[in-house]
Design an enzyme around this catalytic site. Structure first.
Site, mmCIF file in Angstrom:
data_model
loop_
_atom_site.group_PDB
_atom_site.id
_atom_site.type_symbol
_atom_site.label_atom_id
_atom_site.label_comp_id
_atom_site.label_asym_id
_atom_site.label_seq_id
_atom_site.Cartn_x
_atom_site.Cartn_y
_atom_site.Cartn_z
ATOM 1 C CD GLU A 149 -47.514 -48.778 9.804
ATOM 2 O OE1 GLU A 149 -47.607 -49.646 8.908
ATOM 3 O OE2 GLU A 149 -47.495 -49.104 10.494
ATOM 4 C CG HIS B 214 -45.313 -48.693 4.405
ATOM 5 N ND1 HIS B 214 -43.925 -48.202 4.880
ATOM 6 C CD2 HIS B 214 -45.399 -48.791 6.682
ATOM 7 C CE1 HIS B 214 -42.842 -48.500 5.206
ATOM 8 N NE2 HIS B 214 -43.691 -48.614 6.822
#
Ligand SMILES: *[C@@H]1O[C@H](CO)[C@@H](O)[C@H](O)[C@H]1NC(C)=O
Ligand SMILES: *[C@@H]1O[C@H](CO)[C@@H](O)[C@H](O)[C@H]1NC(C)=O
Ligand SMILES: [Zn+2]
Length: 291
Positions: A205, A208
């Site tokens: 994550e 991202h």
């Protein structure tokens, strides 16, 4: 933005995992979805924005000190025990995150931890819903340079099966309060979610959050994940399928060890040089982080 149709499709795959007594996920599932038209728009704008700011030719990583990014950890729990991850787990998570990013020129420093008991947020917070918006509004700390990580339970029917999701750097200017990473509390190192409890959901994550797409983005054709040294991949990998090669004629076997694929945590071990370059250009352009 995650469309409810997409989320629904993703969740359908996970129904089997949701009702077993030992927590386990059938497949890594991340809800950081951008539709193809929005990717083209974001990438077109990125070319313009990075060139305009002079960041289209980033400095080399090697031989330079890494740039520290402050991390604010927000532990949201069901009650005094369920979801209340320990400080030791957070410390271990920071080590895992830093080891994942060790060759990228970026590093992470724990700058604060908050603890909140809120069963509504713990159970229901998810992409774009009112609980996650209220949670982020109450807890988010710092500005565009700061990484906020929220741990929750993803226990509602709309969120169960998710391991995490993140915003992208170019979204900050229009939705600053939304910026950050939300992960399943039991994915932290030592957590109870089988195959995904070494802490690489946060590594993924955070990938991202610094501007990377999934390695399987776009499938076998087109620009894929907009990184040239991650071989194209038709679909997410699961488990650790050594030698998997879903795009014949692409530049190599599937990047199953990449943090931006869907493999088991134990299978993940790299960001490529191209990804490191892209993340540095992204954070310079959209987060004002000099690397
Ligand atoms: C915490 O919540 C769980 C249900 O999710 C429940 O089983 C447990 O008894 C609760 N613990 C306390 C201390 O309230
Ligand atoms: C949650 O965990 C922290 C760190 O271990 C601890 O200090 C705190 O007392 C716990 N919270 C509750 C409500 O028990
Ligand atoms: Zn993802």
């Amino acid at each position: 933005m995650v469309s409810s149709t997409t989320l629904h499709l993703i969740l359908t795959l996970l129904v089997t995992a949701a009702f077993t007594s030992t927590p386990s996920a059938a497949q890594r599932t991340c809800a950081s979805y951008v539709n193809p038209a929005d990717i083209i728009a974001a990438e077109t704008q990125f070319l313009i924005d990075s060139a305009f700011q002079g960041f289209d030719t980033p400095n080399a990583v090697s031989g330079r000190a890494s740039t520290p990014i402050n991390v604010y950890f927000h532990v949201v729990s069901q009650n005094a025990t369920v979801g209340n991850v320990s400080n030791a787990q957070i410390k271990d998570q920071m080590k895992v995150l830093n080891s994942a990013f060790s060759d990228t020129g970026l590093s992470y420093v724990l700058a604060g931890t908050t603890r909140t008991i809120n069963s509504d947020w713990f159970n229901n917070a998810g992409p774009d819903n009112s609980q996650q918006t209220a949670m982020k509004k109450a807890l988010r700390h710092g500005g565009k340079v700061d990484l906020n990580i929220y741990t929750v339970g993803f226990r509602s029917s709309d969120t169960v099966g998710l391991l995490g999701y993140s915003t992208f750097p170019w979204e900050y200017s229009s939705s600053p309060t939304d910026d950050g990473v939300v992960v399943l509390f039991s994915s932290l190192p030592g957590g109870s979610i089988k195959n995904y409890n070494l802490g690489h959901t946060v590594s993924h994550e955070a990938g991202h959050w610094v501007g990377l797409y999934h390695t399987f983005e776009g499938g076998c054709s087109g620009s894929g994940d907009y990184v040239s040294d991650t071989p194209a991949e038709a679909s997410p990998a699961s488990g650790c399928p050594s030698g998997r090669d879903t795009c014949t004629g692409s530049s190599g076997v599937d990047p199953i060890h990449n943090y931006m694929d869907y493999s088991y945590d134990s299978c993940m071990s790299e960001f490529t040089t191209g990804q490191a370059t892209r993340m540095r250009m992204q954070v310079q352009t959209y987060r004002g982080i000099t690397v």
